[in-house]
Design a protein around this motif. Structure first.
Motif, PDB file in Angstrom:
ATOM      1  N   MET A 175       0.809  -1.204   0.000  1.00  0.00           N
ATOM      2  CA  MET A 175       0.000   0.000   0.000  1.00  0.00           C
ATOM      3  C   MET A 175       0.847   1.261   0.000  1.00  0.00           C
ATOM      4  N   ILE A 176       1.799   1.345   0.876  1.00  0.00           N
ATOM      5  CA  ILE A 176       2.631   2.549   0.946  1.00  0.00           C
ATOM      6  C   ILE A 176       4.061   2.142   1.287  1.00  0.00           C
ATOM      7  N   PRO A 177       4.998   2.321   0.367  1.00  0.00           N
ATOM      8  CA  PRO A 177       6.367   1.855   0.582  1.00  0.00           C
ATOM      9  C   PRO A 177       7.170   2.805   1.466  1.00  0.00           C
ATOM     10  N   MET A 178       6.965   2.707   2.754  1.00  0.00           N
ATOM     11  CA  MET A 178       7.713   3.553   3.684  1.00  0.00           C
ATOM     12  C   MET A 178       9.135   3.056   3.879  1.00  0.00           C
ATOM     13  N   GLU A 179       9.386   1.780   3.569  1.00  0.00           N
ATOM     14  CA  GLU A 179      10.724   1.210   3.644  1.00  0.00           C
ATOM     15  C   GLU A 179      11.104   0.688   2.261  1.00  0.00           C
ATOM     16  N   ARG A 180      12.382   0.468   2.063  1.00  0.00           N
ATOM     17  CA  ARG A 180      12.852  -0.042   0.779  1.00  0.00           C
ATOM     18  C   ARG A 180      12.299  -1.442   0.547  1.00  0.00           C
ATOM     19  N   THR A 181      11.701  -1.653  -0.630  1.00  0.00           N
ATOM     20  CA  THR A 181      11.103  -2.950  -0.942  1.00  0.00           C
ATOM     21  C   THR A 181      12.165  -3.884  -1.516  1.00  0.00           C
ATOM     22  N   ASP A 182      11.863  -5.165  -1.484  1.00  0.00           N
ATOM     23  CA  ASP A 182      12.784  -6.181  -1.977  1.00  0.00           C
ATOM     24  C   ASP A 182      12.049  -7.021  -3.012  1.00  0.00           C
ATOM     25  N   LEU A 183      12.024  -6.543  -4.257  1.00  0.00           N
ATOM     26  CA  LEU A 183      11.340  -7.255  -5.329  1.00  0.00           C
ATOM     27  C   LEU A 183      12.277  -8.293  -5.935  1.00  0.00           C
ATOM     28  N   SER A 184      11.698  -9.418  -6.325  1.00  0.00           N
ATOM     29  CA  SER A 184      12.486 -10.455  -6.976  1.00  0.00           C
ATOM     30  C   SER A 184      12.806 -10.033  -8.408  1.00  0.00           C
ATOM     31  N   PHE A 185      13.738 -10.754  -9.027  1.00  0.00           N
ATOM     32  CA  PHE A 185      14.071 -10.462 -10.422  1.00  0.00           C
ATOM     33  C   PHE A 185      12.851 -10.602 -11.309  1.00  0.00           C
ATOM     34  N   TRP A 186      12.047 -11.646 -11.079  1.00  0.00           N
ATOM     35  CA  TRP A 186      10.894 -11.884 -11.942  1.00  0.00           C
ATOM     36  C   TRP A 186       9.871 -10.763 -11.816  1.00  0.00           C
ATOM     37  N   GLN A 187       9.671 -10.228 -10.628  1.00  0.00           N
ATOM     38  CA  GLN A 187       8.742  -9.112 -10.456  1.00  0.00           C
ATOM     39  C   GLN A 187       9.224  -7.880 -11.210  1.00  0.00           C
ATOM     40  N   LYS A 188      10.508  -7.569 -11.064  1.00  0.00           N
ATOM     41  CA  LYS A 188      11.060  -6.416 -11.778  1.00  0.00           C
ATOM     42  C   LYS A 188      11.044  -6.639 -13.284  1.00  0.00           C
ATOM     43  N   PHE A 189      11.409  -7.848 -13.700  1.00  0.00           N
ATOM     44  CA  PHE A 189      11.471  -8.143 -15.129  1.00  0.00           C
ATOM     45  C   PHE A 189      10.096  -8.025 -15.779  1.00  0.00           C
ATOM     46  N   ARG A 190       9.068  -8.595 -15.148  1.00  0.00           N
ATOM     47  CA  ARG A 190       7.719  -8.523 -15.718  1.00  0.00           C
ATOM     48  C   ARG A 190       7.250  -7.080 -15.841  1.00  0.00           C
ATOM     49  N   GLU A 191       7.489  -6.295 -14.809  1.00  0.00           N
ATOM     50  CA  GLU A 191       7.046  -4.906 -14.853  1.00  0.00           C
ATOM     51  C   GLU A 191       7.803  -4.115 -15.911  1.00  0.00           C
ATOM     52  N   LEU A 192       9.122  -4.302 -15.972  1.00  0.00           N
ATOM     53  CA  LEU A 192       9.916  -3.564 -16.939  1.00  0.00           C
ATOM     54  C   LEU A 192       9.532  -3.943 -18.365  1.00  0.00           C
ATOM     55  N   GLN A 193       9.321  -5.240 -18.625  1.00  0.00           N
ATOM     56  CA  GLN A 193       8.910  -5.667 -19.959  1.00  0.00           C
ATOM     57  C   GLN A 193       7.560  -5.080 -20.341  1.00  0.00           C
ATOM     58  N   SER A 194       6.648  -5.051 -19.398  1.00  0.00           N
ATOM     59  CA  SER A 194       5.327  -4.475 -19.662  1.00  0.00           C
ATOM     60  C   SER A 194       5.446  -3.012 -20.049  1.00  0.00           C
ATOM     61  N   LYS A 195       6.250  -2.257 -19.335  1.00  0.00           N
ATOM     62  CA  LYS A 195       6.431  -0.837 -19.644  1.00  0.00           C
ATOM     63  C   LYS A 195       7.116  -0.657 -20.996  1.00  0.00           C
ATOM     64  N   MET A 196       8.112  -1.503 -21.299  1.00  0.00           N
ATOM     65  CA  MET A 196       8.838  -1.369 -22.554  1.00  0.00           C
ATOM     66  C   MET A 196       7.951  -1.663 -23.756  1.00  0.00           C
ATOM     67  N   PHE A 197       7.040  -2.624 -23.610  1.00  0.00           N
ATOM     68  CA  PHE A 197       6.186  -2.992 -24.729  1.00  0.00           C
ATOM     69  C   PHE A 197       5.058  -1.992 -24.962  1.00  0.00           C
ATOM     70  N   TRP A 198       4.519  -1.429 -23.885  1.00  0.00           N
ATOM     71  CA  TRP A 198       3.309  -0.625 -24.022  1.00  0.00           C
ATOM     72  C   TRP A 198       3.537   0.866 -23.887  1.00  0.00           C
ATOM     73  N   GLN A 199       4.743   1.271 -23.531  1.00  0.00           N
ATOM     74  CA  GLN A 199       5.011   2.701 -23.431  1.00  0.00           C
ATOM     75  C   GLN A 199       5.024   3.301 -24.833  1.00  0.00           C
ATOM     76  N   SER A 200       4.212   4.303 -25.070  1.00  0.00           N
ATOM     77  CA  SER A 200       4.148   4.918 -26.393  1.00  0.00           C
ATOM     78  C   SER A 200       5.376   5.780 -26.619  1.00  0.00           C
TER      79      SER A 200
END
Length: 768
Positions: free
Chosen positions: A553-578
């Motif tokens: 909900m609110i990242p008051m502390e540094r989050t620890d995302l896995s590689f797969w979480q970061k990879f999926r999000e980054l790929q989604s942005k790269m494909f759909w960012q106009s």
């Protein structure tokens, strides 16, 4: 220069052939004796026993020979390949550090390399391999990433190792020449014609220019060409041999590298897939192979050409995400959780921030579905009439802006209160409350009314209200609807609440349409009011992303995302960012590329008129374009003749005409036609991957015409043809030499010099 690995197959094949000959001789002896007389049963048994003894004594010898010669490595030295590579090195590396200024897209790629040096996260629509390779060279040269790459033409400081930043593109552009030479040889094209192909790549000014700066195309084209070379060797090798496995592995690796430089490398991968599918289809008619054998071959090809490239692609992104662990200017594109996972990211910003939105709060509203942008306004107004002759309200523009800006700030106001002061008791905004949003800098309230939106006329215009003293009163009330109130409660909280703003008077929802405004709107994105309240683009929130509502909900502390979480999000942005690149004075359309109607000004020095311009060798480009027409004409001619039972080419020649022509023509079309369906701004350098296949097709056609003439046994005609080809090559070199001054940018030019280079009226050279 090439390397071949010969396994024990050669030994096995020779012994196997010797054994077959011995068995055939014995069978012939037996057959001849059977015709003359009938052998006693015990005598035939004796012969079988003797034959078994011979076989039993032979097998250990075969086994022993296998142990002696398991495999051998043979090195071949091709002097022509070395000569071509040396010539390419000379042209690509000549005065590589000049000019010591930012040239064209070095503005972008140089920034990315600098961010790599400082481990700062950046967002780019293409994969990172090309930037990683250049950053590796810069790292070994001691570059610390301190250059800003502020604008095209800005001078590099002395501590920027510009030679090493440009080293990788120049090296890869040079390697393209011998790789192309070997590819033509692999497709059974004459060695001298293959040499001609290498020279044509050396003598093209566009390929030369693109190879001398911090640009991605040299790596993209080399990887694609290398992948095709090893794929053709793979398809010609004996199944499951060391050569077969090695070539298949290298083809998959280079295809993965190609896609990992730019996503347009996928076009070459599609070409490879079609060639492999065609090869499998032709093999299916061979009934000597069992279904299991064919299935095993297909599975192995899938592992070599799909599974391994996918693993390499993931590994490249793993390196990318591990290297860029610090927050930077581009992380606003990502979700809050992603930003908070970076060192110095969102968690450090939100720490201690007020969480409650109350009357008088100053907020920014960020669009949550797809493209990240902020609700924005500025003093400019909508035009009185649009290009389609529709009228507007002439009110203050409201847009969605993709960057953080002071014009993104709004003040939340209760309609019943006059000022914005916050008392001792906070007046919290909750679900269902009606509010006004007042723009921070212009002090005008957010408004909507029954006037068509500028680009989406089916929706209502959204503006900041200006009182013109006409019969158009302000309709300034907006109802707050908190979409995730079940998780976060009915009160509006910064960052974690996701809200929809509904216009009270017209019952329409504030919406990001995704469409760009014309120049009068500074090409920012349109905001409108939509009657569909449940549209996904009608939701906003203060620095919160919709996708992670339940997980964080609110990242008051540094989050620890896995590689797969970061990879999926980054790929989604790269494909759909106009694409944010707007119309450019040097942009061009695909139909303009084959005849070189327009170039690109890369760099210009005002004092001397020295300039670098991306222009191809016009003699070569026109020749390659006409070669497409000639090949298609030959193909239609041969097909019609064969239909009429006239065989002009024997089976081997016809197969070569089909294979080489099919590969090069299809490669060109796959790398060219998709651009007709692309809506973003295009440039001449987008055509270079397709150009390579046209050069290969031209070389094949030159050899094919020579083979036709050779059959006539008319030595004078053959000699004349060779003279014409040599004369044409000399003219190509002349054009190359003429335009070297705009490839290197080292020559002082007068106005007359520039005008003399303007061979076409559409070429926009610069001069003062």
């Amino acid at each position: 220069m090439g390397t071949e690995i010969k396994s024990q197959e050669n030994c096995e094949n020779s012994l196997r052939n010797r054994k077959k000959k011995e068995a055939l001789t014995q069978n012939n002896v037996l057959k001849s004796s059977e015709k003359s007389e009938v052998k006693p049963q015990n005598e035939s048994k004796g012969k079988v026993e003797n034959q078994q003894q011979i076989e039993s004594t032979t097998k250990p010898q075969i086994h022993e020979e296998r142990n002696d010669k398991s495999f051998r490595i043979r090195l071949e030295f091709d002097p022509m390949s070395v000569v071509l590579f040396t010539l390419a090195i000379i042209t690509r590396f000549f005065k590589l550090s000049e000019p010591r200024n930012v040239v064209f897209d070095e503005l972008h790629y140089g920034k990315y390399v600098s961010l790599y040096m400082r481990n700062v996260f950046f967002f780019e629509k293409h994969p990172p391999l090309g930037k990683q390779l250049i950053a590796s060279a810069a790292y070994f040269a001691g570059y610390n990433g301190n250059n800003t790459f502020s604008k095209i033409g800005s001078e590099y400081s002395e501590n920027v190792p510009i030679f090493w930043l440009r080293f990788i593109p120049a090296l890869f552009g040079s390697l393209l020449v011998p790789v192309s030479y070997n590819l033509l040889l692999q497709l059974k094209i004459n060695r001298w014609v293959a040499t001609l192909g290498g020279l044509l790549i050396v003598f093209d000014n566009a390929l030369l220019t693109q190879s001398r700066f911090i640009l991605m195309e040299p790596m993209l084209i080399l990887f694609s060409t290398s992948a095709l070379l090893f794929l053709m060797r793979f398809l010609d090798s004996k199944y499951f041999s060391i050569n077969w496995c090695l070539n298949g592995l290298l083809a998959g690796v280079f295809y993965s590298f190609s896609i990992s430089v730019k996503y347009v490398g996928f076009y070459s991968y599609v070409l490879g897939g079609i060639l492999v599918a065609r090869h499998i289809w032709l093999e299916l008619r061979d009934k000597t192979f069992s279904d299991l054998t064919i299935a095993m071959r297909i599975i192995t090809k899938g592992i070599l050409l799909v599974v391994i490239p996918t693993a390499i692609y993931l590994g490249i992104f793993h390196i990318h995400l591990n290297m860029l662990y610090k927050a930077g200017p581009h992380d606003s594109v990502m979700t809050s959780a992603f930003q908070a996972s970076l060192e110095g990211g969102l968690a450090s910003i939100t720490h201690g921030q007020p969480l409650k939105v109350v009357h008088g709060s100053q907020i920014t509203l960020r669009h949550t579905n797809g493209r990240p942008c902020w609700l924005h306004s500025h003093a400019q107004v909508y035009p009185v009439k649009y290009e389609d002759k529709r009228g507007s309200s002439h009110q203050q523009q409201v847009t969605c802006y993709s960057f953080k800006d002071v014009n993104n700030w709004w003040i939340v106001k209760r309609p019943s209160k006059v000022d914005f002061s916050i008392g001792d008791e906070l007046d919290m905004i909750k679900d269902g409350d009606e509010i006004q949003l007042v723009h921070g800098l212009t002090s005008r309230a957010l408004n909507s009314h029954d006037v068509a939106a500028p680009v989406s006329p089916q929706s209502q215009e959204v503006s900041c209200y200006i009182d013109y003293n006409i019969s158009m009163p302000g309709q300034l009330l907006w109802r707050v609807e908190i979409l995730n109130k079940e998780e976060e409660g009915i009160h509006w909280h910064a960052i974690k609440s996701q809200v929809r703003l509904v216009h009270v008077t017209t019952q329409t929802a504030l919406r990001f349409t995704g469409r760009q405004l014309p120049q009068w709107g500074y090409n920012q994105h349109e905001i409108a009011a939509d009657k569909n309240l449940n549209h996904p683009d009608t939701s906003d929130q203060k620095e919160r992303e919709r996708q992670l509502l339940k997980s964080e909900m609110i990242p008051m502390e540094r989050t620890d995302l896995s590689f797969w979480q970061k990879f999926r999000e980054l790929q989604s942005k790269m494909f759909w960012q106009s694409d944010t690149v707007q119309n450019h004075m040097y942009s061009s359309e695909p139909l303009e590329w084959p005849f070189l109607s327009k170039g690109i000004a890369y760099w210009y020095q005002k004092d001397t008129n020295a300039q670098i311009h991306l222009l191809g060798n016009i003699a070569l480009w026109y020749s390659t374009t006409f070669s497409l027409l000639f090949y298609v004409a030959f193909l239609v001619f041969y097909l019609l003749r064969r239909r009429r039972q006239f065989i002009d080419l024997n089976d081997q020649e016809w197969r070569k005409f089909q294979d080489a022509g099919f590969t090069f023509l299809l490669g060109y079309l796959i790398n060219f036609l998709p651009y007709f369906f692309v809506e973003r701004t295009l440039f001449l350098h987008n055509y270079l991957p397709a150009l390579i296949y046209k050069i290969y097709l031209l070389c094949f056609l030159i050899e094919h015409i020579h083979d036709i003439l050779r059959r006539s046994n008319q030595n004078l005609i053959i000699f004349t043809y060779k003279v014409l080809v040599c004369s044409w090559l000399i003219y190509v070199f002349h054009v190359f030499r003429t335009f070297l001054i705009v490839s290197y940018g080292r020559t002082r030019l007068t106005t007359d010099d520039v005008m003399n280079l303007r061979w076409r009226d559409t070429w926009d050279f610069i001069f003062s």
